[in-house]
Design a protein around this motif. Structure first.
Motif, PDB file in Angstrom:
ATOM      1  N   LYS A   1      -2.076   7.222  -8.015  1.00  0.00           N
ATOM      2  CA  LYS A   1      -2.964   8.102  -7.243  1.00  0.00           C
ATOM      3  C   LYS A   1      -2.992   9.528  -7.783  1.00  0.00           C
ATOM      4  O   LYS A   1      -3.747  10.360  -7.301  1.00  0.00           O
ATOM      5  CB  LYS A   1      -2.560   8.083  -5.773  1.00  0.00           C
ATOM      6  CG  LYS A   1      -3.007   6.803  -5.096  1.00  0.00           C
ATOM      7  CD  LYS A   1      -2.598   6.694  -3.662  1.00  0.00           C
ATOM      8  CE  LYS A   1      -3.172   5.397  -3.070  1.00  0.00           C
ATOM      9  NZ  LYS A   1      -2.571   5.039  -1.799  1.00  0.00           N
TER      10      LYS A   1
ATOM     11  N   PRO B   1      -9.427  -1.228  -5.880  1.00  0.00           N
ATOM     12  CA  PRO B   1      -9.028   0.149  -5.614  1.00  0.00           C
ATOM     13  C   PRO B   1      -8.497   0.328  -4.198  1.00  0.00           C
ATOM     14  O   PRO B   1      -9.048  -0.249  -3.254  1.00  0.00           O
ATOM     15  CB  PRO B   1     -10.326   0.945  -5.805  1.00  0.00           C
ATOM     16  CG  PRO B   1     -11.409  -0.032  -5.932  1.00  0.00           C
ATOM     17  CD  PRO B   1     -10.854  -1.391  -6.131  1.00  0.00           C
ATOM     18  N   ASP B   2      -7.415   1.077  -4.074  1.00  0.00           N
ATOM     19  CA  ASP B   2      -6.893   1.415  -2.748  1.00  0.00           C
ATOM     20  C   ASP B   2      -7.825   2.438  -2.120  1.00  0.00           C
ATOM     21  O   ASP B   2      -8.237   3.381  -2.762  1.00  0.00           O
ATOM     22  CB  ASP B   2      -5.494   2.037  -2.862  1.00  0.00           C
ATOM     23  CG  ASP B   2      -4.467   1.009  -3.263  1.00  0.00           C
ATOM     24  OD1 ASP B   2      -4.693  -0.170  -2.983  1.00  0.00           O
ATOM     25  OD2 ASP B   2      -3.447   1.402  -3.857  1.00  0.00           O
ATOM     26  N   MET B   3      -8.141   2.247  -0.864  1.00  0.00           N
ATOM     27  CA  MET B   3      -8.941   3.244  -0.168  1.00  0.00           C
ATOM     28  C   MET B   3      -8.049   3.938   0.841  1.00  0.00           C
ATOM     29  O   MET B   3      -7.483   3.300   1.713  1.00  0.00           O
ATOM     30  CB  MET B   3     -10.124   2.590   0.515  1.00  0.00           C
ATOM     31  CG  MET B   3     -10.997   1.859  -0.486  1.00  0.00           C
ATOM     32  SD  MET B   3     -12.646   1.498   0.102  1.00  0.00           S
ATOM     33  CE  MET B   3     -13.421   3.076   0.084  1.00  0.00           C
ATOM     34  N   GLY B   4      -7.926   5.232   0.695  1.00  0.00           N
ATOM     35  CA  GLY B   4      -7.032   5.970   1.577  1.00  0.00           C
ATOM     36  C   GLY B   4      -5.594   5.604   1.285  1.00  0.00           C
ATOM     37  O   GLY B   4      -5.237   5.320   0.148  1.00  0.00           O
ATOM     38  N   ASP B   5      -4.784   5.602   2.336  1.00  0.00           N
ATOM     39  CA  ASP B   5      -3.370   5.293   2.154  1.00  0.00           C
ATOM     40  C   ASP B   5      -2.953   4.094   2.979  1.00  0.00           C
ATOM     41  O   ASP B   5      -1.797   3.970   3.349  1.00  0.00           O
ATOM     42  CB  ASP B   5      -2.521   6.519   2.520  1.00  0.00           C
ATOM     43  CG  ASP B   5      -2.577   7.558   1.418  1.00  0.00           C
ATOM     44  OD1 ASP B   5      -2.527   7.167   0.250  1.00  0.00           O
ATOM     45  OD2 ASP B   5      -2.680   8.754   1.732  1.00  0.00           O
ATOM     46  N   GLU B   6      -3.862   3.195   3.254  1.00  0.00           N
ATOM     47  CA  GLU B   6      -3.494   1.992   3.993  1.00  0.00           C
ATOM     48  C   GLU B   6      -2.694   1.073   3.089  1.00  0.00           C
ATOM     49  O   GLU B   6      -2.956   0.986   1.894  1.00  0.00           O
ATOM     50  CB  GLU B   6      -4.745   1.245   4.446  1.00  0.00           C
ATOM     51  CG  GLU B   6      -5.500   1.935   5.554  1.00  0.00           C
ATOM     52  CD  GLU B   6      -6.740   1.165   5.942  1.00  0.00           C
ATOM     53  OE1 GLU B   6      -7.401   1.601   6.875  1.00  0.00           O
ATOM     54  OE2 GLU B   6      -7.034   0.148   5.298  1.00  0.00           O
ATOM     55  N   THR B   7      -1.756   0.392   3.681  1.00  0.00           N
ATOM     56  CA  THR B   7      -0.964  -0.526   2.877  1.00  0.00           C
ATOM     57  C   THR B   7      -0.404  -1.649   3.730  1.00  0.00           C
ATOM     58  O   THR B   7      -0.151  -1.472   4.920  1.00  0.00           O
ATOM     59  CB  THR B   7       0.190   0.225   2.190  1.00  0.00           C
ATOM     60  OG1 THR B   7       0.916  -0.686   1.370  1.00  0.00           O
ATOM     61  CG2 THR B   7       1.143   0.864   3.187  1.00  0.00           C
TER      62      THR B   7
END
Lengths: 302, 219
Positions: A233, A191-197
């Motif tokens: 999202k 799962p992506d946490m926040g919008d970090e990429t």
């Protein structure tokens, strides 16, 4: 960006392509870019989406996303020709895989070259003095050009009758839906946490590019769907997103890809209302071509 | 489909020194006054659901508002002074809330907004490590305001975890109100801004808390 809709005939598989993108709520313009096209005389397809980061720190990310799509497409088309040439000859697959592993490096170098050239030609466009000062500080600190202004993710796939290759740098989703309607996310990193990429703007971005290889040895190729993170999202949970992907494939099989294409804009617009982000989806649906069917047709059949 | 939550947590110093020169009263006033603007900031971003709660710390720490409350229905009840400056205990309490679960994996980065006027009286580093040890804690957007000259600014800077940022400094009620207003609005917007992984936290710089002519520093 380029997109071809409808069908393209290969020797044994027909491809139908799906493309759509909407701007995020409240945004002036979208920083997503995409391409979906048939290549190698219709025997392969190339899919790609790129999501420019879009915030103030990434004020040229629309350009970054466009270059990402253009450079990936150029490299992937050459790769697709080679993949078609190798075909079902398993003896040629190791070399093909080696070539696939090198593709992110080629794309990364080409993207960085364009970004550096643009930055040296127009260093001040759109940047406030504070942004320029911050960029210079960062560049001094690490000894490499700061290309954060152009930051973009990149997802891509090459699909032939016999092989599927996917690449992913940063967030977004690649979903494969098999003939039984089961979705797979081979490059999911959890799962992506926040919008970090992860991003093309980082040094040596190819080191963070994930790669998936899959020979197609029986049955039709899976449906391949690439989307920017604005789509996943928008769902309350990951399963909802997977159900959506499965639904797209089922509708494409049942109603035809053209019908899905007609509805896609509305679906993406609804998703963008929840994620607030630019939202883009491209897909390819392949079906074995029945050579006894002399009349052909415009939609794949399964 | 659903919008993503932004969890906003106030960490408020309620030590005895906050009762000097009306600091605690001004802090309560500033937070209460900032709520409408916080609601407006949330309304302008329909893709995010802003949920607010608060921790007070003095001799120990406790949840002042324990339930993540939608900002649309959030109201402020005054905090009161009651002892030391156990900031580490507050950090540990916040760290517990930043675990997954109870925090969802699908969310925007939380906001930790710290206001303090003094030196911590417990092991605040252990508390900060607890925050940094949670997936959301290390991704949190952090802001801090030092109230008066006695606040431990180097400690607050460490809390921010970004060498490019400084804590805000409030030396009078107007500056405190401006700082709280900014923490309640600009930071909420920043929390939904994309970040490049491995980049330094991109917490926006604070408002210029300049002195108005004739205005005295009372703290």
């Amino acid at each position: 960006m380029t997109a071809e809709q409808g069908t393209d005939r290969g020797a044994d598989v027909r491809w139908a392509l799906l493309t759509g993108g909407v701007k995020g709520v409240g945004k002036k313009y979208s920083q997503d870019r995409w391409a979906a096209r048939a290549t190698a005389d219709g025997r392969a397809v190339v899919l790609t989406v790129a999501d420019g980061h879009g915030s103030a720190a990434h004020f040229r990310s629309d350009l970054g996303a466009r270059w990402a799509v253009e450079e990936f497409t150029a490299c992937a088309e050459a790769f697709a020709h080679e993949a078609v040439r190798v075909g079902a000859d398993a003896a040629g697959w190791p070399e093909l895989r080696a070539e696939a592993r090198l593709l992110p490096q080629a794309v990364g170098h080409r993207w960085h070259r364009r970004a550096r050239f643009h930055d040296s030609s127009a260093p001040a466009r759109g940047a406030s003095p504070a942004q320029r000062a911050a960029a210079h500080r960062r560049a001094r600190g690490r000894g490499t050009p700061d290309l954060a202004a152009y930051g973009s993710t990149l997802l891509g796939a090459v699909l032939t009758e016999h092989t599927l290759m996917c690449w992913q740098l940063g967030d977004g989703d690649i979903v494969l839906v098999d003939d039984g309607g089961v979705p797979h996310t081979p490059l999911s990193s959890g799962p992506d946490m926040g919008d970090e990429t992860d991003s093309l703007c980082e040094p040596e971005p190819w080191r963070k590019t994930r790669t998936h290889w899959q020979p197609i040895t029986g049955g039709p190729p899976p449906a391949v769907l690439l989307s920017t993170d604005g789509l996943s999202k928008s769902f309350a949970d990951h399963q909802g997103f997977l159900d959506f992907a499965t639904g797209v494939r089922e509708r494409a099989a049942g109603q035809g890809v053209a019908a899905v294409q007609g509805q896609l804009g509305d679906w993406l617009a609804r998703a963008a209302k929840y994620s607030g982000d630019d939202t883009t989806l491209v897909g390819a649906f392949g079906a074995r071509y029945d050579t006894s069917d002399a009349t052909g047709g415009h939609e794949p059949h399964e | 489909m659903a919008s993503r939550p932004v969890h906003f947590i106030w960490l408020l110093d309620c030590s005895g020194s906050m009762s000097v020169n009306g600091k605690i009263g001004q802090l309560n006033f500033a937070i209460r006054e900032a709520i409408p603007e916080m609601q407006q900031a949330a309304d302008s971003n329909p893709a995010a659901s802003l949920l607010v709660r608060a921790i007070s710390f003095a001799s120990g720490a406790s949840w002042h508002v324990s339930e993540p409350t939608p900002v649309s229905s959030f109201s402020w009840e005054d905090v009161h002074t009651y002892g030391g400056t156990d900031m580490g205990a507050a950090f540990k309490l916040a760290a517990g809330a930043l675990q997954t679960p109870p925090m969802p994996q699908r969310a925007l980065p939380p906001v930790l907004a710290l206001a303090s006027d003094g030196q911590p009286t417990d092991d605040w580093r252990a508390g900060l490590r607890a925050i940094d040890g949670t997936p959301w804690g290390k991704r949190a957007v952090r802001v801090a305001v030092a109230i008066g000259d006695d606040a431990d600014k180097s400690m607050l800077k460490e809390f921010l975890a970004n060498p490019e940022l400084e804590p805000l400094q409030a030396k009078n009620p107007r500056q405190l109100a401006a700082a709280i207003r900014w923490m309640s609005t600009a930071v909420v917007k920043d929390a939904s801004t994309p970040k490049v992984e491995d980049a330094k936290p991109a917490t926006p710089l604070g408002p210029p808390l300049t002195k108005v002519e004739g205005e005295a520093d009372i703290w």
